[in-house]
Design an enzyme around this catalytic site. Structure first.
Site, mmCIF file in Angstrom:
data_model
loop_
_atom_site.group_PDB
_atom_site.id
_atom_site.type_symbol
_atom_site.label_atom_id
_atom_site.label_comp_id
_atom_site.label_asym_id
_atom_site.label_seq_id
_atom_site.Cartn_x
_atom_site.Cartn_y
_atom_site.Cartn_z
ATOM 1 N N CYS A 2 1.044 -7.813 4.234
ATOM 2 C CA CYS A 2 -0.085 -8.371 3.498
ATOM 3 C C CYS A 2 -1.233 -8.443 4.491
ATOM 4 O O CYS A 2 -1.075 -8.107 5.655
ATOM 5 C CB CYS A 2 0.209 -9.783 3.007
ATOM 6 S SG CYS A 2 1.557 -9.894 1.823
ATOM 7 N N GLY A 28 -2.727 -4.722 1.114
ATOM 8 C CA GLY A 28 -2.137 -5.263 -0.107
ATOM 9 C C GLY A 28 -3.109 -5.186 -1.256
ATOM 10 O O GLY A 28 -4.242 -5.647 -1.142
ATOM 11 N N ASN A 102 1.836 -13.465 5.986
ATOM 12 C CA ASN A 102 2.118 -12.030 6.045
ATOM 13 C C ASN A 102 3.437 -11.864 6.788
ATOM 14 O O ASN A 102 3.589 -12.420 7.876
ATOM 15 C CB ASN A 102 0.984 -11.322 6.803
ATOM 16 C CG ASN A 102 1.219 -9.829 7.011
ATOM 17 O OD1 ASN A 102 0.501 -9.201 7.767
ATOM 18 N ND2 ASN A 102 2.205 -9.250 6.358
ATOM 19 N N GLY A 103 4.378 -11.153 6.192
ATOM 20 C CA GLY A 103 5.653 -10.934 6.871
ATOM 21 C C GLY A 103 6.813 -11.121 5.922
ATOM 22 O O GLY A 103 6.640 -11.171 4.703
ATOM 23 N N TYR A 244 1.711 3.981 10.200
ATOM 24 C CA TYR A 244 1.134 4.086 8.859
ATOM 25 C C TYR A 244 0.290 2.903 8.419
ATOM 26 O O TYR A 244 -0.780 3.063 7.856
ATOM 27 C CB TYR A 244 2.267 4.272 7.830
ATOM 28 C CG TYR A 244 1.790 4.151 6.409
ATOM 29 C CD1 TYR A 244 1.097 5.198 5.799
ATOM 30 C CD2 TYR A 244 2.001 2.988 5.676
ATOM 31 C CE1 TYR A 244 0.632 5.080 4.502
ATOM 32 C CE2 TYR A 244 1.541 2.872 4.370
ATOM 33 C CZ TYR A 244 0.861 3.916 3.790
ATOM 34 O OH TYR A 244 0.400 3.802 2.514
HETATM 35 P P1 AMP Z 1 7.353 9.181 0.269
HETATM 36 O O1 AMP Z 1 6.704 9.895 -0.840
HETATM 37 O O2 AMP Z 1 8.255 8.094 -0.243
HETATM 38 O O3 AMP Z 1 8.056 10.026 1.268
HETATM 39 O O4 AMP Z 1 6.200 8.403 1.028
HETATM 40 C C1 AMP Z 1 5.649 8.864 2.186
HETATM 41 C C2 AMP Z 1 4.165 8.742 2.096
HETATM 42 O O5 AMP Z 1 3.768 7.411 1.752
HETATM 43 C C3 AMP Z 1 3.553 9.095 3.413
HETATM 44 O O6 AMP Z 1 2.509 9.993 3.135
HETATM 45 C C4 AMP Z 1 3.019 7.786 3.957
HETATM 46 O O7 AMP Z 1 1.682 7.970 4.350
HETATM 47 C C5 AMP Z 1 3.094 6.793 2.834
HETATM 48 N N1 AMP Z 1 3.894 5.603 3.175
HETATM 49 C C6 AMP Z 1 4.833 5.469 4.095
HETATM 50 N N2 AMP Z 1 5.367 4.226 4.101
HETATM 51 C C7 AMP Z 1 4.724 3.529 3.153
HETATM 52 C C8 AMP Z 1 4.805 2.179 2.680
HETATM 53 N N3 AMP Z 1 5.663 1.321 3.178
HETATM 54 N N4 AMP Z 1 3.971 1.808 1.674
HETATM 55 C C9 AMP Z 1 3.108 2.695 1.168
HETATM 56 N N5 AMP Z 1 2.999 3.973 1.561
HETATM 57 C C10 AMP Z 1 3.790 4.410 2.539
#
Ligand code: AMP
Length: 478
Positions: A2, A28, A102-103, A244
Site C-alpha cells: 500500500c 494501491g 502498509n505491509g 517491480y
Molecule cells: P503475470 O502476467 O502474472 O506474469 O504478471 C507479470 C506482470 O505483472 C509483469 O509485467 C509485472 O510487471 C507485473 N507484476 C509483477 N508482480 C506484480 C504484482 N504483485 N502486482 C501487480 N503487477 C505485478
C-alpha cells in the site's frame, strides 16, 4: 503493498497529503483515505477508488488541520470491501488515534484470537485494525506513544510501515527488518514521511533519509524527533520493491530504483547475451531494464508495445478472466517496429505468466521473426506472505517447473531470467539484507510450513536489543 504518508505542514495538511497520495497511486488503486486533526477534532474522509475519484476540492477543504496521514490501499490481508478502507480511527479517554498500515503481518490470526478471547470485537479484516488495538491498549496503561510502539513491535511479526496520528502529532515506524520502505522529507513549512521519495518530490520537498528499521519518528509542529525502538542484526528489504513495486524515480534505502533496474538490464546482457534486431520493453515496468540491456548490447531500444495510460495495473482485477481482458486493453503493438524483427523482449518479472503469454502472442501476430524474452528477476517460485500479491504456488507459473516448461507455456523463442546473485549485485547490497522469499522460498520471518533463513532475526518479545536513546534530527534548512 500500500502507500502511506504522514505530513505536518503549517499551511494545512490535506492538500499536500492528496498530492503525496497521488504520487503513491501505483502502490494501491483500491481505495484512498486521509485523516487530519484540527484543534480538538479528528477529520477523516475515505472511500473506494483512485485518489482522484475519492477526493474533490471541497472534501479536502473540510479536512482542516496542519497534521494528517493518508493511505492508498492494495488489498493484501482483508478483501476489497468498504469497511477495510484506511485510515482507521480509535477514540478513547480524550485521545484520537488514526492509523494507516502498509505491509502484511504473519501472526494476525493469533493476535485476533487473543483479542477476541478478551472480548474485543473487530469491525474489519485488516491488520491495521489489530495494530490499532494493540497501540490503543498499550497507550491506556503507558500513556506514551514510544512505549506503546515498543510494545507493538514486540507483538507484531511480519512486515509493516505505519503512520499514526495521535491528536495533532504524526508518528511513523518501520518494522525491525525494514521490509517495507519508508522515508522522511522536509517541506517548506513542515515535514513528510512517505512510502517512497516520489511523494516528497511531488511536494517539492527534500529527501532527508529513510526511516531506519525499528525506528519511531515523531512529527510535532516544527519538531522532528526519533527513537530507535529496536535494532536487528540484519535488514530484509523487499527485493520486489526494486524489481517491480516502487516507482523507478524513487530512491529507496539510498538507491535510485531506475539505476538498479538499468544495472539489472546490463547484467541481463552480460550473463545471458543474445543477438537481436531490437530491444523492446514491456511498458512501463520493463523500460529501465531494456534501456540497460540496449546500452550494454548496442542493440537499438525500440518500442514495440504501447500502453494505454488510462488502464490500471492488471493485478487489480480480482478474477483471471478480467485480468486477461485488462491485458488486452492495456497494451497494443507498434506493428511497423516489430514486423520481421528478432525481438529481445524485456520485462521485470513473470508471475502468473498471463502478461507474457499474451504479449508474446501479440508480438508474433505483429510479424516478429523471433522473440527472446529476458526477465529482470529470477523465477518467482514461492508466495509472498509479507505484502505483495502473489498468493499461491499453484498460480505461479515457475513454481515447480523448469525454465523450458515456462518458455513453452509463454510461447517465446527463448527465455532467460537474471540469476539472483546478479540481481543482488545490481541492487548493491548483501543478499542477507534482502527478503528474497518469493525467489528462494526462504523467508526472513518464521512462517508456518515454510523455510526460514538460518540467520533470521527473531524479534518476538524478549529478544530485542533495545536502544532506548531518543535523538533529534537536526533541521536541515537551506
Ligand atoms: P503475470 O502476467 O502474472 O506474469 O504478471 C507479470 C506482470 O505483472 C509483469 O509485467 C509485472 O510487471 C507485473 N507484476 C509483477 N508482480 C506484480 C504484482 N504483485 N502486482 C501487480 N503487477 C505485478
Amino acid at each position: 503493498m500500500c502507500g502511506i504518508v504522514g505530513i505536518v505542514d503549517a499551511g494545512g495538511a490535506s492538500f499536500p497529503l492528496y498530492y503525496a497520495l497521488y504520487a503513491l497511486q501505483h502502490r494501491g488503486q483500491e481505495s484512498a483515505g486521509i485523516s487530519t486533526f484540527e484543534g480538538t477534532t479528528l477529520h477523516t474522509y475515505k472511500a473506494q477508488g483512485l485518489v482522484a475519484e475519492v477526493f474533490e476540492s471541497h472534501t479536502l477543504e473540510k479536512l482542516r488541520g496542519n497534521a494528517g496521514i493518508g493511505h492508498v490501499r492494495y488489498p493484501a490481508t482483508g478483501s476489497a470491501v468498504p469497511e477495510n478502507v484506511q485510515p482507521f480511527n480509535f477514540r478513547y479517554q480524550g485521545l484520537d488515534l488514526s492509523i494507516a498500515h502498509n505491509g502484511n503481518l504473519v501472526n494476525t490470526t493469533e493476535l485476533r484470537e487473543e483479542y477476541e478471547r478478551k472480548g474485543q470485537i473487530f469491525c474489519t479484516t485488516t491488520d491495521a485494525e489489530v495494530i490499532g488495538y494493540i497501540i490503543a491498549e498499550a497507550l491506556r496503561t503507558s500513556k506514551s506513544m514510544e512505549n506503546a510502539v515498543r510494545h507493538c513491535m514486540h507483538r507484531l511479526r511480519g512486515s509493516y510501515a505505519i503512520v499514526a496520528l495521535l491528536n495533532d502529532t504524526v508518528y511513523a515506524f518501520r518494522d525491525p527488518l525494514g521490509i517495507i520502505p519508508l522515508c522522511i522529507g522536509e517541506l517548506d513549512h513542515g515535514y513528510i514521511i512517505a512510502s517512497e521519495s516520489v511523494a516528497i518530490d511531488a511536494l517539492d520537498g527534500k529527501l532527508i533519509r529513510d526511516v531506519r528499521p525499528g525506528e519511531l519518528v515523531r512529527l510535532d509542529g516544527d519538531d522532528l524527533s526519533s527513537t530507535q525502538i529496536t535494532t536487528a542484526k540484519r535488514t530484509a528489504h523487499c527485493i520486489f520493491e526494486y524489481v517491480y513495486f516502487a516507482r523507478a524515480d524513487s530512491v529507496i534505502d539510498g538507491r535510485l530504483v531506475y539505476d538498479v533496474r538499468r544495472r539489472i538490464g546490463q547484467g541481463l546482457y552480460d550473463v545471458l547475451p543474445i543477438t537481436g534486431d531490437i530491444v523492446c520493453p514491456v511498458p512501463d515496468s520493463g523500460t529501465a531494464y531494456a534501456a540497460g540491456y540496449a546500452e550494454r548490447s548496442g542493440i537499438p531500444f525500440v518500442e514495440g508495445l504501447m500502453k494505454n495510460r488510462y488502464v490500471g495495473r492488471t493485478f487489480i482485477m480480482p478474477v483471471q478472466q478480467q485480468r486477461e481482458r485488462a491485458v488486452r486493453i492495456k497494451l497494443n503493438t507498434v506493428k511497423g517496429n516489430l514486423k520481421g524483427k528478432r525481438v529481445v523482449l524485456i520485462d521485470d518479472s513473470i508471475v502468473r505468466g498471463t502478461t507474457s503469454r499474451r504479449i508474446v502472442k501479440m508480438i508474433q501476430e505483429a510479424g516478429a521473426s523471433e522473440i527472446h524474452l529476458r526477465v529482470g528477476s529470477p523465477p518467482i517460485i514461492s508466495p509472498c506472505y509479507l505484502g505483495v500479491d502473489m498468493p499461491s504456488r499453484t498460480e505461479l507459473i515457475a513454481s515447480g517447473k523448469g525454465i523450458e516448461a515456462v518458455r513453452e507455456s509463454v510461447g517465446a523463442t527463448s527465455l532467460a531470467y537474471i540469476p539472483l546473485r546478479d540481481l543482488v549485485e545490481a541492487i548493491g547490497c548483501n543478499e542477507q539484507d534482502l527478503c528474497t522469499g518469493c525467489l528462494t522460498g526462504c523467508y526472513p520471518v518464521g512462517i508456518s510450513g515454510e523455510e526460514c533463513r538460518h540467520n533470521a532475526i527473531d524479534y518476538v518479545a524478549g529478544t530485542h536489543q533495545a536502544d532506548l536513546s531518543a535523538f533529534r534530527i537536526e533541521k536541515q534548512r537551506t
